[in-house]
Design a protein around this motif. Structure first.
Motif, PDB file in Angstrom:
ATOM      1  N   THR A 222       0.775  -1.184   0.044  1.00 27.61           N
ATOM      2  CA  THR A 222      -0.139   0.018   0.187  1.00 27.61           C
ATOM      3  C   THR A 222       0.924   1.369   0.103  1.00 27.61           C
ATOM      4  O   THR A 222       0.638   2.143  -0.857  1.00 27.61           O
ATOM      5  CB  THR A 222      -0.978  -0.110   1.342  1.00 27.61           C
ATOM      6  OG1 THR A 222      -1.833  -1.042   1.258  1.00 27.61           O
ATOM      7  CG2 THR A 222      -1.730   1.287   1.260  1.00 27.61           C
ATOM      8  N   ALA A 223       1.824   1.239   0.609  1.00 33.77           N
ATOM      9  CA  ALA A 223       2.813   2.317   0.826  1.00 33.77           C
ATOM     10  C   ALA A 223       3.463   2.672  -0.320  1.00 33.77           C
ATOM     11  O   ALA A 223       3.797   3.911  -0.802  1.00 33.77           O
ATOM     12  CB  ALA A 223       3.973   2.182   1.931  1.00 33.77           C
ATOM     13  N   GLU A 224       4.075   1.504  -1.127  1.00 33.11           N
ATOM     14  CA  GLU A 224       4.474   1.764  -2.421  1.00 33.11           C
ATOM     15  C   GLU A 224       3.548   2.631  -3.305  1.00 33.11           C
ATOM     16  O   GLU A 224       4.112   3.514  -4.188  1.00 33.11           O
ATOM     17  CB  GLU A 224       4.909   0.638  -3.006  1.00 33.11           C
ATOM     18  CG  GLU A 224       5.649   0.522  -4.373  1.00 33.11           C
ATOM     19  CD  GLU A 224       6.479  -0.636  -4.708  1.00 33.11           C
ATOM     20  OE1 GLU A 224       7.378  -0.817  -5.512  1.00 33.11           O
ATOM     21  OE2 GLU A 224       5.738  -1.867  -4.350  1.00 33.11           O
ATOM     22  N   VAL A 225       2.496   2.044  -3.278  1.00 29.01           N
ATOM     23  CA  VAL A 225       1.050   2.721  -4.392  1.00 29.01           C
ATOM     24  C   VAL A 225       1.299   4.104  -4.119  1.00 29.01           C
ATOM     25  O   VAL A 225       1.264   5.341  -4.855  1.00 29.01           O
ATOM     26  CB  VAL A 225       0.105   2.057  -4.450  1.00 29.01           C
ATOM     27  CG1 VAL A 225      -0.993   2.942  -5.110  1.00 29.01           C
ATOM     28  CG2 VAL A 225       0.279   0.676  -4.899  1.00 29.01           C
ATOM     29  N   VAL A 226       1.093   4.391  -2.660  1.00 28.73           N
ATOM     30  CA  VAL A 226       0.812   5.953  -2.181  1.00 28.73           C
ATOM     31  C   VAL A 226       1.923   6.750  -2.477  1.00 28.73           C
ATOM     32  O   VAL A 226       2.233   7.960  -2.794  1.00 28.73           O
ATOM     33  CB  VAL A 226       0.387   5.910  -0.623  1.00 28.73           C
ATOM     34  CG1 VAL A 226       0.382   7.013  -0.144  1.00 28.73           C
ATOM     35  CG2 VAL A 226      -0.844   5.397  -0.509  1.00 28.73           C
ATOM     36  N   LEU A 227       3.185   6.414  -2.458  1.00 30.30           N
ATOM     37  CA  LEU A 227       4.518   6.918  -2.653  1.00 30.30           C
ATOM     38  C   LEU A 227       4.748   7.409  -3.919  1.00 30.30           C
ATOM     39  O   LEU A 227       4.846   8.603  -4.188  1.00 30.30           O
ATOM     40  CB  LEU A 227       5.533   5.905  -1.954  1.00 30.30           C
ATOM     41  CG  LEU A 227       7.351   6.345  -2.105  1.00 30.30           C
ATOM     42  CD1 LEU A 227       7.273   7.422  -1.169  1.00 30.30           C
ATOM     43  CD2 LEU A 227       8.053   5.249  -2.011  1.00 30.30           C
ATOM     44  N   GLY A 228       4.322   6.507  -4.899  1.00 30.95           N
ATOM     45  CA  GLY A 228       4.348   6.853  -6.192  1.00 30.95           C
ATOM     46  C   GLY A 228       3.305   8.001  -6.426  1.00 30.95           C
ATOM     47  O   GLY A 228       3.875   9.020  -7.178  1.00 30.95           O
ATOM     48  N   GLU A 229       2.339   8.125  -5.992  1.00 29.09           N
ATOM     49  CA  GLU A 229       1.330   9.176  -6.147  1.00 29.09           C
ATOM     50  C   GLU A 229       1.876  10.294  -5.655  1.00 29.09           C
ATOM     51  O   GLU A 229       1.526  11.382  -6.171  1.00 29.09           O
ATOM     52  CB  GLU A 229      -0.053   8.860  -5.460  1.00 29.09           C
ATOM     53  CG  GLU A 229      -0.641   7.664  -6.397  1.00 29.09           C
ATOM     54  CD  GLU A 229      -1.193   8.006  -7.756  1.00 29.09           C
ATOM     55  OE1 GLU A 229      -2.371   9.193  -7.485  1.00 29.09           O
ATOM     56  OE2 GLU A 229      -1.109   7.606  -8.792  1.00 29.09           O
ATOM     57  N   LEU A 230       2.294  10.524  -4.407  1.00 28.11           N
ATOM     58  CA  LEU A 230       2.675  11.501  -3.795  1.00 28.11           C
ATOM     59  C   LEU A 230       3.826  12.069  -4.389  1.00 28.11           C
ATOM     60  O   LEU A 230       4.000  13.361  -4.403  1.00 28.11           O
ATOM     61  CB  LEU A 230       3.308  11.136  -2.213  1.00 28.11           C
ATOM     62  CG  LEU A 230       1.880  10.805  -1.333  1.00 28.11           C
ATOM     63  CD1 LEU A 230       2.421  10.586  -0.033  1.00 28.11           C
ATOM     64  CD2 LEU A 230       0.817  11.723  -1.494  1.00 28.11           C
ATOM     65  N   ILE A 231       4.749  11.132  -4.894  1.00 26.67           N
ATOM     66  CA  ILE A 231       6.048  11.982  -5.862  1.00 26.67           C
ATOM     67  C   ILE A 231       5.449  12.438  -6.849  1.00 26.67           C
ATOM     68  O   ILE A 231       6.136  13.845  -7.162  1.00 26.67           O
ATOM     69  CB  ILE A 231       6.977  10.901  -5.967  1.00 26.67           C
ATOM     70  CG1 ILE A 231       7.624  10.192  -4.881  1.00 26.67           C
ATOM     71  CG2 ILE A 231       8.006  11.305  -6.840  1.00 26.67           C
ATOM     72  CD1 ILE A 231       8.749   9.156  -4.703  1.00 26.67           C
TER      73      ILE A 231
END
Length: 337
Positions: A222-231
């Motif tokens: 989940t964190a990996e998906v959110v991280l990509g969106e935030l970047i």
């Protein structure tokens, strides 16, 4: 029924292998050493990447503290939204004593994750974000953070359960949450949950007050998906239908007659007159039972399906109106922040 107490008798004639008898507790010591070695190796590898965050809010509230984990040497720090969200200023304290200035790049309250960027020039130790897909119950995990202000605290435990759902402060369900008995306290929030391989497999987020050994972490996937969106965007893009819904039980006869797979659906309680659902002809009182080929048993299922991949893509909505099945094509827009 008569209770019988089993009796165990030692067969004195049976040969005992010398290797089966630990000398002076050597077996216990070896077992303890293996466990200790696994934990200390994780701490040595990942500990330097765990930082303390001191956050000053935009509303001049008192500064709060939490934990974070550096995920890139140039200063990207992953933490919780409830730690860094709304930050006016952030200070990052590293384990080697550096005090660095940082800023909030973006946060996602729906998954309680946030991304912080260190502004001061520095080459920082970073942890690797692993995969949470292959985790198993009983697996050893280590939590590192700053509980109650005690910096660089380490606790160890096991994964108690997988696939939990936890409701965020926004009311949205966070899926695929990891449950662990590794002790967490206020200040651990945002710190890493680490597997024995040294990979970060979760971000510690919550405890059950009054319970013993029931703690939760947002899964690394989940964190990996959110991280990509935030970047890329500074926030997580999600699809929007323009409806308010609630779970409703369906009569058994109706479920059987229409061949439905679930005994509940999401009844539309309100419709945004300018939203995608209204433009597709959906209205209050309709009960969604399928969306984009996926079963809908309540409002949480609708929210769960509203990911960025469905923005601008026509979806088939199957719904009940007046006891009959009907269909509509609805194209979600991007949800406004």
């Amino acid at each position: 029924m008569l209770a019988v107490t089993p009796r165990f008798v030692l067969d004195e004639d049976a040969p005992v292998a010398p290797s089966a008898i630990p000398a002076d507790g050597a077996g216990d010591a070896a077992l303890l050493d293996a466990y200790s070695t696994a934990v200390t190796r994780v701490v040595e590898d990942v500990g330097p990447a765990v930082v303390k965050l001191t956050v000053a809010g935009r509303d001049n509230r008192r500064a709060g503290t939490g934990s974070g984990v550096i995920i890139s040497p140039d200063g990207l720090v992953l933490t919780n939204s409830h730690v860094a969200g709304g930050a006016r200023a952030i200070r990052v304290a590293t384990q080697d004593g550096r005090d660095l200035s940082a800023r909030l790049m973006g946060d996602d309250p729906d998954t309680d994750l946030a991304l912080v960027r260190v502004d001061d020039p520095a080459l920082l130790p970073a942890a690797k974000l692993g995969s949470s897909k292959a985790l198993k119950r009983g697996q050893l995990v280590v939590a590192i953070g700053n509980p109650l202000g005690f910096e660089s605290t380490v606790t160890a435990g096991v994964i108690s359960a997988l696939g939990r759902s936890l409701r965020a402060q926004t009311g949205r369900l966070i899926d695929d949450v990891i449950q662990t008995d590794a002790a967490l306290n206020p200040g651990n929030s945002g710190g890493p949950l680490v597997a024995s391989s040294g990979e970060v497999i979760g971000i510690n987020t919550a405890v059950i007050m009054g319970a013993q050994g029931i703690c939760f972490a947002v899964a690394a996937n989940t964190a990996e998906v959110v991280l990509g969106e935030l970047i890329r965007h500074g926030h997580v893009r999600r699809a929007f239908l323009g409806i308010g819904a609630q779970q409703i039980a369906l009569p058994r006869r109706l479920v059987a007659a229409l061949g439905l797979t679930a005994a509940s659906g999401a009844m539309i309680a309100s419709v945004d007159p300018e939203g995608p659902a209204a433009k597709a002809g959906l209205r209050e009182g309709d009960v969604l039972v399928h969306l984009d080929g996926m079963p809908v048993t309540g409002a949480d299922d609708v929210i769960r399906l509203m990911v960025s991949a469905r923005i601008g893509r026509p979806l088939e909505a199957t719904y009940l109106r007046g006891g009959r099945i009907d269909y509509a094509s609805v194209t979600p827009t991007e949800r406004k922040r």
